[in-house]
Design an enzyme around this catalytic site. Sequence first.
Site, PDB file in Angstrom:
ATOM      1  N   HIS A 276       0.840  -1.200   0.000  1.00 50.42           N
ATOM      2  CA  HIS A 276       0.000   0.000   0.000  1.00 50.42           C
ATOM      3  C   HIS A 276       0.884   1.262   0.000  1.00 50.42           C
ATOM      4  O   HIS A 276       0.649   2.189  -0.774  1.00 50.42           O
ATOM      5  CB  HIS A 276      -0.927  -0.042   1.221  1.00 50.42           C
ATOM      6  N   GLU A 277       1.911   1.264   0.843  1.00 46.80           N
ATOM      7  CA  GLU A 277       2.807   2.423   0.916  1.00 46.80           C
ATOM      8  C   GLU A 277       3.576   2.611  -0.405  1.00 46.80           C
ATOM      9  O   GLU A 277       3.745   3.734  -0.875  1.00 46.80           O
ATOM     10  CB  GLU A 277       3.804   2.284   2.074  1.00 46.80           C
ATOM     11  N   HIS A 280       1.449   4.396  -2.854  1.00 42.75           N
ATOM     12  CA  HIS A 280       1.458   5.863  -2.735  1.00 42.75           C
ATOM     13  C   HIS A 280       2.625   6.460  -3.517  1.00 42.75           C
ATOM     14  O   HIS A 280       2.499   7.494  -4.150  1.00 42.75           O
ATOM     15  CB  HIS A 280       1.593   6.276  -1.267  1.00 42.75           C
TER      16      HIS A 280
HETATM   17 ZN   LIG Z   1      -2.229   5.265   2.712  1.00 41.13          ZN
END
Ligand SMILES: [Zn+2]
Length: 410
Positions: A276-277, A280
């Site tokens: 998830h990171e 980003h």
């Molecule tokens: Zn996030």
Amino acid sequence: MNHTTLFYIIIAIISINFIIDKILDALNAKHYKDQLPEELQDVYDEDEYKKSQRYKATNYRFGILTSTFSFVLTLAFFFLDGFAFVDQLARQITDHNILVTLIFFGIIMIGSDILTTPFSYYKTFVIEEQFGFNKTTKTTFILDKIKGWLMTIIVGGIILGIITWFYHTTKDLFWIYAWILVSVFTIFINLFYSRLIVPIFNKQTPLEDGSLRNSISKYAESVGFNLDKIFIIDGSKRSTKANAYFSGFGNEKRVTLYDTLVNDLDEDEIVAVLAHEVGHYKKKHIIFNLISSILLTGFTLFILSLLIDNPLLSEALGVKETSFHIGLIAFGILYSPLSEITGLIMNWFSRKFEYQADDYAKNTYKAEPLITSLKKLSKNSLSNLTPHPAYVFMHYSHPTLLERIKNLKQ
Ligand SMILES: [Zn+2]
């Protein structure tokens, strides 16, 4: 317009802001005891759900107390010409106009910090303690305060000092110089936050070789992402709550995992959180946030430059002699409706970005471990699973757990 009208406009802005906030809090609080939706039934067992309701209610009551206290105090300060008093105090110490501004803000900052410290003490050592979150010792609490103060005085003092100097020497163009200074500082902090700021408060150690590091490297390689800087931070020094974040860019990019996160989640879940990171980063959210914050700063400084010379600002606060610091205070409040709006827009983007990062984790790794990790993290911080939509719209930088799970299951 005369200065009395402007004074009441300022009071109206502060009051309306307070009222809207209280209405939103109350709307949100009405849903604390809602039946949990189907998808979230397994987050809490019966006892834990009860406990989370007590936690929310306690924080709600505490929030009413602190915000009412600071609202009343702020109004009293305005009606009793508190800013004029502090301005006088600073002018008695020196007549150097940059120093007056620094002393003025120093007194305001230290004064308000002394007044709010009992509340943060109570929050940490009574509320968080009572619900089993607190790990902060009294020593850590006091050291954090002192370090925070020193950092604000040194870093804040230097930046404010230079901006005030720009104002007095370059007049109309000061906003451009201030903008360049703040932008360079923002980029610098973004790059070196983990290296320079975090070590003042926490210990960070590189994630050691082993099965977790291997799984992470394997994932990073599969998406062509160079991730050699993975750090574990001792978040458990202060709280049992867990977190993970990404910072820096280019060669300085790194992922920081709280030790509490590593303890709470299994390997698959940690890799999913990391994916998830990475999402980003890959979706350029980090750069987008940086650029938009720089553009917003420029916009704010430009508006400031249009208003700051107007003697009405100082007069509205009961100060005869026009000054940069009194102008800043008045501007700060007059500008707040606009900054509320830009804040809403940024929150809206942030929630979109969370979906994109979740999708990235789903597409390049797996959805299931991300879902279970989000559930565990919500459970361990006794999160509110049934927030009011209006509250989410105004305050949430992340979609709700339910929305994220629905999106991940799609
Ligand atoms: Zn996030």
